[in-house]
Motif scaffolding. Sequence first.
Motif, short mmCIF file in Angstrom:
data_model
loop_
_atom_site.label_atom_id
_atom_site.label_comp_id
_atom_site.label_asym_id
_atom_site.label_seq_id
_atom_site.Cartn_x
_atom_site.Cartn_y
_atom_site.Cartn_z
N ARG A 177 0.83 -1.20 0.00
CA ARG A 177 0.00 0.00 0.00
C ARG A 177 0.87 1.26 0.00
NH1 ARG A 177 -5.25 0.29 1.41
NH2 ARG A 177 -4.95 2.00 2.88
N THR A 178 0.34 2.29 -0.60
CA THR A 178 1.04 3.57 -0.65
C THR A 178 1.22 4.10 0.77
OG1 THR A 178 0.10 4.09 -2.81
CG2 THR A 178 0.91 5.94 -1.50
N TYR A 195 -11.95 15.39 6.46
CA TYR A 195 -12.43 14.86 5.17
C TYR A 195 -11.24 14.45 4.31
CZ TYR A 195 -14.53 14.81 0.51
OH TYR A 195 -14.92 14.45 -0.75
N GLY A 196 -10.25 15.31 4.22
CA GLY A 196 -9.06 14.99 3.43
C GLY A 196 -8.31 13.79 4.00
N LEU A 197 -8.24 13.71 5.32
CA LEU A 197 -7.55 12.59 5.95
C LEU A 197 -8.23 11.26 5.63
CD1 LEU A 197 -5.27 11.75 7.85
CD2 LEU A 197 -6.82 12.13 9.77
N ASN A 198 -9.55 11.26 5.66
CA ASN A 198 -10.30 10.04 5.33
C ASN A 198 -10.09 9.63 3.87
OD1 ASN A 198 -11.39 9.61 7.88
ND2 ASN A 198 -13.14 10.93 7.50
N MET A 199 -10.00 10.63 2.98
CA MET A 199 -9.74 10.33 1.57
C MET A 199 -8.36 9.69 1.40
SD MET A 199 -11.31 13.57 -0.55
CE MET A 199 -10.82 12.82 -2.09
N LEU A 200 -7.39 10.22 2.11
CA LEU A 200 -6.03 9.69 2.00
C LEU A 200 -5.95 8.26 2.54
CD1 LEU A 200 -3.97 12.84 3.05
CD2 LEU A 200 -4.13 11.84 0.76
N LYS A 201 -6.72 7.99 3.59
CA LYS A 201 -6.71 6.64 4.16
C LYS A 201 -7.28 5.61 3.20
CE LYS A 201 -6.73 7.96 9.04
NZ LYS A 201 -7.51 7.99 10.31
N GLN A 202 -8.10 6.05 2.28
CA GLN A 202 -8.62 5.14 1.26
C GLN A 202 -7.56 4.81 0.21
OE1 GLN A 202 -12.40 6.52 -0.35
NE2 GLN A 202 -12.97 7.38 1.64
N ILE A 203 -6.58 5.71 0.08
CA ILE A 203 -5.53 5.54 -0.92
C ILE A 203 -4.39 4.68 -0.39
CG2 ILE A 203 -3.80 6.77 -2.31
CD1 ILE A 203 -5.71 9.17 -2.30
N GLY A 204 -4.05 4.86 0.87
CA GLY A 204 -2.90 4.14 1.41
C GLY A 204 -2.84 4.22 2.92
#
Length: 277
Positions: free
Chosen positions: A5-6, A19-28
Amino acid sequence: MEKRRTKIVIAEPSRFSPYGLNMLKQIGDVILGPFSHSQLMETCADADVLILRLQHVVNAKFLKLAQNLKYIVTPTTGLNHIDAETASSMGIEIISLKGETEYLKSIPSTAEHTWGLLLALVRHIPQANKHVINGLWNRDAFIGRNLTNLKLGILGFGRVGKQIARYAEAFDMTYSFYDIDNELNNLPNQTEDLTGFLASIDVLTVHIPLNDKTTHFLNAEKLSKLKKGSLIINTSRGEIIDEVALVASLIDGHIGGVAVDVLNQELIKEEREKNIL
């Protein structure tokens, strides 16, 4: 084998958008600071993305120890805390607010802060506050000046400079500006002669970017062109003003006052040794 994972490192997570933190957690996998510099170096050794503001300086030595880095993300317009040349040579993409003109037009923070510093300087607010805290009440010691009687000079007429001009108009304050951008030619209140510009104003606000040509742009010679008693506000970059010349001009009384929120080499030597490789 499961795909790796990234790894995303957020060096300064304070005030980071949930909101941004949750989006990043979906990426890596997201690793949150704050970090000392040694901790950040260790954490970034195998990181893919580094998100930071201004607490750490990322130089060539740091980058060469972070071989997996693909992106450096910084919510700043200036990049003097990142060795962009080395990053580019390593194929690392820097994502920042530099050049995001339309979006930045909606962000008045620097202009508002500049105006706050101007009011504090003209009205002696910090000194008067300290005076009262010490139990004194001599109002005659802190007589200010009306902005409407002062001419403002705006050095750099980009996003922040234009915002400052609007504030000047709201305060019924006359202003002129100096900028080397040819696209600004023939705008109202423009002054093309720098010496004449400096000599004609009572207050100078600084809003030019830092580069090789603007380092120490306001040197002893240019400072001497300002009116005696002139005020200077700098919310751009500390290196734009020759601080040694500025202090000398303050001591001899030519410059009447200075308010800044930036300094030349803001991280002192001990902090640089602690926070920068």
